[in-house]
Design a protein around this motif. Structure first.
Motif, mmCIF file in Angstrom:
data_model
loop_
_atom_site.group_PDB
_atom_site.id
_atom_site.type_symbol
_atom_site.label_atom_id
_atom_site.label_comp_id
_atom_site.label_asym_id
_atom_site.label_seq_id
_atom_site.Cartn_x
_atom_site.Cartn_y
_atom_site.Cartn_z
ATOM 1 N N ALA A 44 -15.122 73.095 -15.002
ATOM 2 C CA ALA A 44 -14.918 73.857 -16.347
ATOM 3 C C ALA A 44 -13.757 73.311 -17.086
ATOM 4 O O ALA A 44 -12.842 73.030 -16.352
ATOM 5 C CB ALA A 44 -14.889 75.340 -16.020
ATOM 6 N N ALA A 45 -13.860 73.341 -18.527
ATOM 7 C CA ALA A 45 -12.720 73.009 -19.144
ATOM 8 C C ALA A 45 -11.659 73.841 -19.051
ATOM 9 O O ALA A 45 -10.364 73.427 -19.437
ATOM 10 C CB ALA A 45 -13.062 73.006 -20.743
ATOM 11 N N ALA A 46 -11.809 75.051 -18.642
ATOM 12 C CA ALA A 46 -10.881 76.099 -18.179
ATOM 13 C C ALA A 46 -9.741 75.678 -17.412
ATOM 14 O O ALA A 46 -8.606 76.214 -17.290
ATOM 15 C CB ALA A 46 -11.276 77.487 -18.131
ATOM 16 N N LEU A 47 -10.009 74.747 -16.641
ATOM 17 C CA LEU A 47 -8.990 74.306 -15.612
ATOM 18 C C LEU A 47 -8.342 73.067 -16.090
ATOM 19 O O LEU A 47 -7.412 72.607 -15.548
ATOM 20 C CB LEU A 47 -10.061 73.368 -14.556
ATOM 21 N N GLY A 48 -8.333 72.914 -17.407
ATOM 22 C CA GLY A 48 -7.362 72.048 -18.045
ATOM 23 C C GLY A 48 -7.690 70.606 -18.168
ATOM 24 O O GLY A 48 -6.682 69.830 -18.918
ATOM 25 N N LEU A 49 -8.635 70.100 -17.721
ATOM 26 C CA LEU A 49 -9.143 68.684 -18.056
ATOM 27 C C LEU A 49 -10.419 68.447 -18.669
ATOM 28 O O LEU A 49 -11.231 69.284 -18.694
ATOM 29 C CB LEU A 49 -9.213 67.951 -16.704
ATOM 30 N N ARG A 50 -10.359 67.257 -19.448
ATOM 31 C CA ARG A 50 -11.836 66.936 -20.121
ATOM 32 C C ARG A 50 -12.362 65.882 -19.357
ATOM 33 O O ARG A 50 -11.797 64.780 -18.833
ATOM 34 C CB ARG A 50 -11.530 66.188 -21.588
ATOM 35 N N ARG A 97 -23.579 58.045 -14.333
ATOM 36 C CA ARG A 97 -24.332 59.443 -13.713
ATOM 37 C C ARG A 97 -23.587 59.945 -12.435
ATOM 38 O O ARG A 97 -23.604 61.157 -11.993
ATOM 39 C CB ARG A 97 -25.944 59.159 -13.496
ATOM 40 N N ASP A 98 -22.924 59.142 -11.876
ATOM 41 C CA ASP A 98 -22.395 59.200 -10.494
ATOM 42 C C ASP A 98 -21.164 59.245 -10.282
ATOM 43 O O ASP A 98 -20.310 59.452 -9.246
ATOM 44 C CB ASP A 98 -22.826 58.060 -9.340
ATOM 45 N N SER A 99 -20.348 59.402 -11.424
ATOM 46 C CA SER A 99 -18.861 59.524 -11.573
ATOM 47 C C SER A 99 -18.326 60.297 -12.396
ATOM 48 O O SER A 99 -18.989 60.699 -13.611
ATOM 49 C CB SER A 99 -18.316 57.875 -11.960
ATOM 50 N N LEU A 100 -17.422 60.938 -12.369
ATOM 51 C CA LEU A 100 -16.331 61.885 -13.223
ATOM 52 C C LEU A 100 -14.844 61.404 -13.056
ATOM 53 O O LEU A 100 -14.281 61.124 -12.217
ATOM 54 C CB LEU A 100 -16.656 63.260 -12.804
ATOM 55 N N VAL A 101 -14.257 61.373 -14.461
ATOM 56 C CA VAL A 101 -12.681 61.372 -14.416
ATOM 57 C C VAL A 101 -12.461 62.520 -15.320
ATOM 58 O O VAL A 101 -12.993 62.733 -16.430
ATOM 59 C CB VAL A 101 -12.316 59.908 -14.967
ATOM 60 N N GLY A 102 -11.302 63.109 -14.840
ATOM 61 C CA GLY A 102 -10.660 64.303 -15.452
ATOM 62 C C GLY A 102 -9.708 63.834 -16.232
ATOM 63 O O GLY A 102 -8.620 63.404 -15.610
ATOM 64 N N LEU A 103 -9.495 63.954 -17.574
ATOM 65 C CA LEU A 103 -8.358 63.580 -18.456
ATOM 66 C C LEU A 103 -7.560 64.746 -19.056
ATOM 67 O O LEU A 103 -8.128 65.972 -19.215
ATOM 68 C CB LEU A 103 -8.897 62.722 -19.630
#
Length: 366
Positions: A44-50, A97-103
């Motif tokens: 969720a965006a509420a956690l502070g990361l995009r 599809r298999d990766s995420l990075v939180g900015l």
């Protein structure tokens, strides 16, 4: 979530292992067993990361993030830029599809996750979950949310395999990373295998090894590399948790491979050489300052079934240790599955290796 990385196959040499896959009754297709989500949202965006998929352009910044995670968790290694890039490489990987990075608000990576299912898995299909959260961003629920996304994506990938064999979600956890251990345990993962990292002081004289009776130890050469792959698949086909390496997966992850420190045992009595055993080593310069000494690392050691109990593994290890020492290294290093009934731990102890730290494989069996 602290960083977790997949461990290499544990070195082993045994003529009659009993830790191979047990016979199983006919199973339903994995897709019918893994409860894969039809739709998967990022944390969720509420956690502070995009959140977005990782791209090749992220490699330098991901390297900075991984270093911060490893320092905070007192990991006995450092992942360098080449290794970060290798995480994304391989035709079997679906990075978008298999990766995420939180900015964060400034576009700086503060968390990352990756899921991989290797192409050769045939006895048990495994989804490896890797990831990390910057130490300054922990305690906000990001690790839990990221692990939940990884588990969901892992279940999707297992279902996509179309196979009807056992399946497994996998996270490797260093003993020094108590936070990751708590995180994965709370998520339902259980420790199923333990590994020990060992080192051997090369200032101590190397042992003499007995003649190999028709086998010859020679340096690794690229023209025999696919023969080594086939020997590896034979040597590890009765080893718990091991799956066959394909041509492409075998060639991947070679940025730290040290050909001059790698050796083969050849049977040259036939029309063409047969790889009876192999010791493949790597050079992790970036770890030396962390651990306070220089070293060579034997990452994969194996002996074909037909050549076991002939002293091949000790001969290969001594050849590698000699090469390490000749290049000025202070220690030889390797990892071992502590539950392997082959007696590998005893072999390495007799050769002078000592345990220095450990890790565990946590899994959800499906």
């Amino acid at each position: 979530m602290s960083e977790t990385t997949a461990a290499p196959p544990a070195p082993t040499d045994d003529p009659a292992r009993t830790d191979g896959p047990a016979p199983t009754a006919d199973l339903a297709p994995i897709a019918d067993r893994v409860d894969a989500p039809a739709h998967l949202d990022p944390p969720a965006a509420a956690l502070g990361l995009r959140w977005r998929p990782i791209t090749g352009a992220d490699v330098p910044a991901l390297h900075v993030l991984m270093t911060a995670v490893e320092e905070a968790d007192a990991a006995p290694f450092r992942t360098d830029v080449d290794e970060v890039a290798e995480t994304l490489e391989g035709g079997w990987k679906d990075v978008p599809r298999d990766s995420l990075v939180g900015l964060d608000a400034d576009g700086v990576p503060r968390a990352w996750g990756f899921v991989e299912v290797r192409p050769g898995d045939s006895r048990t299909v495994r989804a490896f979950l890797q990831g990390g959260v910057h130490p300054q961003w922990r305690g906000r629920g990001i690790g839990r949310a990221l692990l939940a996304w990884q588990e969901g994506r892992g279940r999707q990938k297992l279902a996509e395999s179309g196979k009807a064999v056992p399946a497994r979600l996998v996270v490797f956890v260093e003993d020094s990373s108590a936070g990751t251990r708590r995180l994965v345990t709370a998520a339902g993962f259980s420790a199923v295998r333990y590994y020990r990292a060992m080192r051997r002081d090369l200032a101590v004289p190397l042992p003499d090894v007995a003649p190999l009776g028709g086998l010859r130890v020679v340096p690794w050469s690229p023209d025999l590399d696919d023969d080594v792959r086939e020997a590896h698949n034979d040597a590890f086909r009765d080893h718990w948790g091991s799956e066959p390496a394909t041509v492409e997966s075998w060639a991947g992850g070679r940025s730290k491979f040290a050909p001059a420190w790698s050796f083969l045992a050849l049977d040259q009595t036939g029309d063409r050489p047969v790889v009876a055993g192999y010791a493949l080593s790597s050079r992790f310069d970036q770890d030396w300052a962390v651990n306070g000494y220089t070293s060579g690392y034997t990452g994969t050691l194996g002996v074909r079934r037909a050549y076991r109990r002939r002293g091949v593994a000790p001969a290969l290890l001594v050849a590698s240790m000699s090469a390490f020492r000749d290049d000025g290294m202070q220690y030889a290093e390797l990892d071992v599955d502590s539950e392997n009934p082959s007696g590998a731990l005893g072999l390495y102890t007799r050769l002078g290796y000592e345990v220095v730290h450990g890790s565990a494989m946590y899994s959800v069996e499906l």
